[in-house]
Structures are given as C-alpha cells and as structure tokens.
Design an enzyme around this catalytic site. Structure first.
Site, mmCIF file in Angstrom:
data_model
loop_
_atom_site.group_PDB
_atom_site.id
_atom_site.type_symbol
_atom_site.label_atom_id
_atom_site.label_comp_id
_atom_site.label_asym_id
_atom_site.label_seq_id
_atom_site.Cartn_x
_atom_site.Cartn_y
_atom_site.Cartn_z
ATOM 1 N N ARG A 178 -12.066 11.955 -46.890
ATOM 2 C CA ARG A 178 -11.058 12.475 -45.950
ATOM 3 C C ARG A 178 -11.414 13.854 -45.411
ATOM 4 O O ARG A 178 -10.555 14.696 -45.186
ATOM 5 C CB ARG A 178 -9.667 12.535 -46.606
ATOM 6 C CG ARG A 178 -9.132 11.211 -47.044
ATOM 7 C CD ARG A 178 -8.894 10.226 -45.910
ATOM 8 N NE ARG A 178 -8.595 8.927 -46.472
ATOM 9 C CZ ARG A 178 -9.515 8.018 -46.770
ATOM 10 N NH1 ARG A 178 -10.805 8.245 -46.501
ATOM 11 N NH2 ARG A 178 -9.174 6.881 -47.303
ATOM 12 N N SER A 251 -0.528 8.385 -46.602
ATOM 13 C CA SER A 251 -0.783 8.905 -47.957
ATOM 14 C C SER A 251 -0.676 10.420 -47.932
ATOM 15 O O SER A 251 -1.405 11.073 -47.193
ATOM 16 C CB SER A 251 -2.185 8.527 -48.421
ATOM 17 O OG SER A 251 -2.345 7.142 -48.329
ATOM 18 N N GLU A 343 -3.522 15.243 -48.903
ATOM 19 C CA GLU A 343 -4.404 14.714 -47.852
ATOM 20 C C GLU A 343 -3.842 15.157 -46.495
ATOM 21 O O GLU A 343 -4.577 15.452 -45.561
ATOM 22 C CB GLU A 343 -4.436 13.179 -47.940
ATOM 23 C CG GLU A 343 -5.313 12.541 -46.887
ATOM 24 C CD GLU A 343 -5.372 11.022 -47.009
ATOM 25 O OE1 GLU A 343 -5.430 10.495 -48.149
ATOM 26 O OE2 GLU A 343 -5.347 10.348 -45.965
HETATM 27 C C1 LIG Z 1 1.965 5.255 -41.731
HETATM 28 C C2 LIG Z 1 0.641 5.979 -41.855
HETATM 29 C C3 LIG Z 1 -0.429 5.350 -42.467
HETATM 30 C C4 LIG Z 1 -1.666 5.999 -42.580
HETATM 31 N N1 LIG Z 1 -2.707 5.344 -43.196
HETATM 32 C C5 LIG Z 1 -3.908 5.960 -43.318
HETATM 33 C C6 LIG Z 1 -5.009 5.280 -43.955
HETATM 34 O O1 LIG Z 1 -4.920 4.135 -44.372
HETATM 35 N N2 LIG Z 1 -6.190 5.955 -44.080
HETATM 36 C C7 LIG Z 1 -6.347 7.230 -43.611
HETATM 37 O O2 LIG Z 1 -7.448 7.780 -43.762
HETATM 38 N N3 LIG Z 1 -5.342 7.893 -43.007
HETATM 39 C C8 LIG Z 1 -4.124 7.290 -42.845
HETATM 40 N N4 LIG Z 1 -3.078 7.953 -42.243
HETATM 41 C C9 LIG Z 1 -3.266 9.339 -41.814
HETATM 42 C C10 LIG Z 1 -3.598 9.504 -40.306
HETATM 43 O O3 LIG Z 1 -3.297 8.336 -39.602
HETATM 44 C C11 LIG Z 1 -5.060 9.846 -40.068
HETATM 45 O O4 LIG Z 1 -5.419 11.042 -40.705
HETATM 46 C C12 LIG Z 1 -5.380 9.989 -38.566
HETATM 47 O O5 LIG Z 1 -6.757 10.077 -38.360
HETATM 48 C C13 LIG Z 1 -4.714 11.178 -37.914
HETATM 49 O O6 LIG Z 1 -4.864 11.016 -36.521
HETATM 50 P P1 LIG Z 1 -4.013 11.835 -35.483
HETATM 51 O O7 LIG Z 1 -4.528 11.516 -34.125
HETATM 52 O O8 LIG Z 1 -2.578 11.597 -35.709
HETATM 53 O O9 LIG Z 1 -4.435 13.337 -35.854
HETATM 54 P P2 LIG Z 1 -3.531 14.612 -36.199
HETATM 55 O O10 LIG Z 1 -2.689 14.308 -37.380
HETATM 56 O O11 LIG Z 1 -2.860 15.099 -34.969
HETATM 57 O O12 LIG Z 1 -4.669 15.658 -36.603
HETATM 58 C C14 LIG Z 1 -5.422 15.470 -37.781
HETATM 59 C C15 LIG Z 1 -6.546 16.521 -37.818
HETATM 60 O O13 LIG Z 1 -7.502 16.248 -36.818
HETATM 61 C C16 LIG Z 1 -7.674 17.385 -35.956
HETATM 62 N N5 LIG Z 1 -7.921 16.842 -34.622
HETATM 63 C C17 LIG Z 1 -7.197 15.882 -33.987
HETATM 64 N N6 LIG Z 1 -7.786 15.559 -32.822
HETATM 65 C C18 LIG Z 1 -8.899 16.331 -32.715
HETATM 66 C C19 LIG Z 1 -9.953 16.454 -31.749
HETATM 67 N N7 LIG Z 1 -9.976 15.722 -30.638
HETATM 68 N N8 LIG Z 1 -10.939 17.358 -31.975
HETATM 69 C C20 LIG Z 1 -10.936 18.119 -33.095
HETATM 70 N N9 LIG Z 1 -9.989 18.048 -34.044
HETATM 71 C C21 LIG Z 1 -8.990 17.160 -33.864
HETATM 72 C C22 LIG Z 1 -6.412 18.197 -36.096
HETATM 73 O O14 LIG Z 1 -6.656 19.572 -35.827
HETATM 74 C C23 LIG Z 1 -6.067 17.940 -37.559
HETATM 75 O O15 LIG Z 1 -6.860 18.805 -38.359
HETATM 76 C C24 LIG Z 1 -1.829 7.317 -42.080
HETATM 77 C C25 LIG Z 1 -0.749 7.946 -41.444
HETATM 78 C C26 LIG Z 1 0.485 7.276 -41.326
HETATM 79 C C27 LIG Z 1 1.609 7.965 -40.620
#
Ligand SMILES: Cc1cc2nc3c(=O)[nH]c(=O)nc-3n(C[C@H](O)[C@H](O)[C@H](O)COP(=O)(O)OP(=O)(O)OC[C@H]3O[C@@H](n4cnc5c(N)ncnc54)[C@H](O)[C@@H]3O)c2cc1C
Length: 347
Positions: A178, A251, A343
């Site tokens: 992660r 998570s 996480e």
């Molecule tokens: C119901 C649910 C289930 C989930 N299941 C999983 C799972 O099975 N496995 C898992 O690994 N995660 C899971 N997650 C966590 C989440 O979906 C992931 O971490 C996802 O990648 C976050 O994406 P986001 O676009 O929402 O990023 P954000 O939450 O908006 O940002 C996450 C990070 O990425 C950075 N960031 C975002 N976009 C960029 C960019 N373009 N350039 C540079 N930095 C950037 C941000 O600064 C931040 O540090 C889950 C979340 C939920 C709500």
C-alpha cells in the site's frame, strides 16, 4: 483551471465527512483525450501561488479522512462535473502483453470493466475497488492476490516542485505494501498518465482463499475472466459497506507484519489466528478478537461484517474516526502486543 474557495469536501471524500477546503483547483480536460487543455491548466497551476500554503493532490477521496477544514489547496484532475478519462489501445503490443495507456482519472473499476471487454487479462481481481488509476498507483492498491504493481508498465507524472515531467518505470515507482515512491514523496508528484501491461493469455490468479472457496462452491473449475470479475465484485460488496449507504475508506488499517517470535507465540495462544507468509497477521481478525466488531464510538463504527472497515454511522466527524481508531489500536496493542498502522490517509 476551475478554482473554488471555501469548497465543501462532503462530496469529495467517500467517508462523507463534512469539512471545507480553503481552495480546490480542478484541472480541466481529459488527460488523454484533451491533453493540450489539460497541460494548459497544469501550466496555469504551476504559475499560481498554490505552494504558499499546504496543498495536496486528491483523487476520488476514497482513502482520505479529513479531521478538520483543509487550510490550503486541494488539486484534483478533471472538471467539477466528471466526464470520464480516456483509455486507448495505443502503445506496443508484443508476444505476451497488451499495453493500455490510461488517464489518471479513469476509475479503477471502469478500467477493469474495459479490460474485460477487450479480453486483456490481469486486472480482474481488482474489480470494485473505488478510486482512480492515478491514486491506485500511489497506494499500490491490492485485492484478491493482485496488486497494482503487477500491471504497471510506466507512470507519467508532473513534478509540482520544479514543473518538470518524468516517466517512471515500475521499478522506479518503488512499490510496497500500500505504498510507492509517490506516497513517500507526497506532494511532489501529480500522476497524469499510466501505461498498463496486461496479459494476452488468461492465467487467472485464484490463490486467495475466499475466491477459491466461492468458485468451488459454485462448481466452477475453470472460470472465465468475466466470472472472476463478477465473483470478486459480489464477494467484496457482501462484506463492505455500500458507499451510497455508509461512508468509509475501505480497510482502515494495514495488516501488520510482526517478528517471528511474536508471530509464533500468538499462533500458539490463538491457533485459529490467520498467519500469512512473512509473519503478516490479519488486522480484521485482531480487531474482531479485541471485541470491536460491530461497535460504535460516537458516530463512527466498526463494520459488522468486516472489522477492518471503520464507517460513518451517520454525521460522523473525522476526529470521531480517529478517536475510534485510537481506541482500537490501544486494545489490540494491550491484548496481542501488536501495533496497528492506518492504511487510510488521515489529514
Ligand atoms: C469501500 C472501499 C473499499 C476499498 N477497497 C480497497 C481494496 O480492496 N484495496 C485497496 O488497496 N484499497 C481499497 N480501498 C481504498 C481506496 O479505494 C484506494 O486507496 C484508492 O486507490 C484511492 O483512490 P482515490 O482516487 O479515491 O484516491 P484518494 O483517496 O483521493 O487519494 C489517495 C492518495 O493518492 C494521492 N493521489 C490521488 N490522485 C493522485 C494523482 N493523480 N497524482 C498523485 N497523487 C495522487 C492522494 O494525494 C492520496 O495520497 C477501498 C476504499 C473503499 C471506500
């Protein structure tokens, strides 16, 4: 670019936490379909004074917990009204792999759907993960035995400090559990394009127990790619809160890795405790056995079907989530001697 001051973040984080940001900047233009428009906005951003206060790039906000108003600038790829980001078949095509170039704001699950449509293999286990591809790289998202690192060929990013651009190989991304270089150097890079490497041949990864058990239960010996996607999606939503009903960040804690002695002692004391290679423990199991599954503290709760997930039980604040996480952390440490690390990104 579109600039909004004193902007509500309630719709920009999946926890549904009701805080505001001093400024949110949306970089317009699909990064692939309208690169000139997008790069024009990037140049405008780089010329602006955004670095004078805290700033952060955000994706779909599915891994973020805001504990208070954000006293700086949030930068988001795409317009306030999201019309999607491009994916293309451009790129090389060799004996084993097909390469897909994807705009950073493409939703990860949408990309899996497209890959299944094209019959490009390797992403199907990542079905139904919220968020976009850019953030999936930052977090090295993973599920059901596959991680983003397994399918990344290159990542293109803009250096928000110098204004330069750089293309990273998968190795240079320094992926870990992660985490990645982009997470370690938070605030420096804005990922705008990712090249994925997918297999031409279907070699399903069915090592994850819940997936293997479900296939067996359904009597499916050799699943298709679509079947893997469908079953992973069903399994996930049977255990996780539906985002439209309850906010969460998925998570909340990482599965902890402990030393050999502690792992062996705990296994002796709790023979039913899951123990994975590399002395990795199940954070969900530890939280459950510490008595937290299904409980709430204030307006934040521990999801009754999956103790690893903290959720918004109705109008919760980010501070309530953090308070709940700390209470859990304390009890797990006391009972098992294990330190849990979040996480989710707490801001
Ligand atoms: C119901 C649910 C289930 C989930 N299941 C999983 C799972 O099975 N496995 C898992 O690994 N995660 C899971 N997650 C966590 C989440 O979906 C992931 O971490 C996802 O990648 C976050 O994406 P986001 O676009 O929402 O990023 P954000 O939450 O908006 O940002 C996450 C990070 O990425 C950075 N960031 C975002 N976009 C960029 C960019 N373009 N350039 C540079 N930095 C950037 C941000 O600064 C931040 O540090 C889950 C979340 C939920 C709500």
């Amino acid at each position: 670019m579109e600039i909004y001051d004193n902007y509500s973040l309630k719709g920009l984080n999946t926890f549904g936490i009701d805080v505001r940001a001093r400024r949110v900047i949306f970089l317009r233009g699909s990064t692939l379909d309208e690169p000139f428009r997008f790069m024009y906005d990037v140049e405008e951003l780089l010329k602006s004074d955004f670095r004078q206060a805290p700033y952060m790039v955000i994706g779909e906000g599915s891994n973020l917990v805001f504990t208070k108003d954000y006293e700086g600038t949030l930068i988001k790829i795409g317009e306030a009204v999201f019309h999607g980001d491009g994916s293309s078949r451009r790129g090389d095509n060799d004996v084993h792999y097909r390469y897909l170039t994807v705009g950073a704001r493409m939703l990860t699950d949408e990309m899996v759907r497209i890959s299944v449509g094209y019959k490009y293999y390797g992403m199907e286990n990542l079905s139904a993960i919220p968020g976009n591809i850019g953030a999936a790289v930052v977090q090295n998202v993973g599920a059901y035995g596959v991680e983003m690192k397994d399918i990344v060929e290159t990542v293109d990013a803009i250096d928000l400090m110098s204004g330069g651009q750089r293309s990273f190989t998968a190795e240079e991304c320094a992926f870990g559990y992660r985490t990645s270089l982009f997470k370690q150097q938070a605030g420096r890079w804005l990922i705008w394009r990712v090249k994925l490497r997918l297999n031409k041949e279907f070699r399903p990864i069915l090592t994850y127990k819940a997936l293997a058990d479900e296939l067996q239960r359904r009597g499916i010996g050799e699943p298709t790619q679509q079947q893997v996607r469908d079953i992973v999606t069903e399994l996930r939503w049977s255990k996780l809160p539906r985002p439209e009903e309850y906010g969460s960040a998925g998570s909340f804690f990482k599965n902890p890795v402990v030393d050999e002695v502690l792992a062996t002692n705990l296994k002796k004391e709790y023979p039913d405790m899951p123990l994975y290679p590399g002395n990795k423990l199940s954070a969900g199991w530890l939280i459950d056995r510490a008595g937290w599954k299904g409980r709430t503290l204030g307006h934040a709760g521990v999801w009754p079907k999956q103790a690893l997930v903290l959720y918004n039980a109705g109008g919760c604040t980010g501070q309530e989530v953090v308070d709940l996480a700390q209470a859990i952390k304390k009890d797990v440490k006391q009972k098992f001697g294990v330190t849990l690390e979040p996480e989710a990104i707490i801001i």
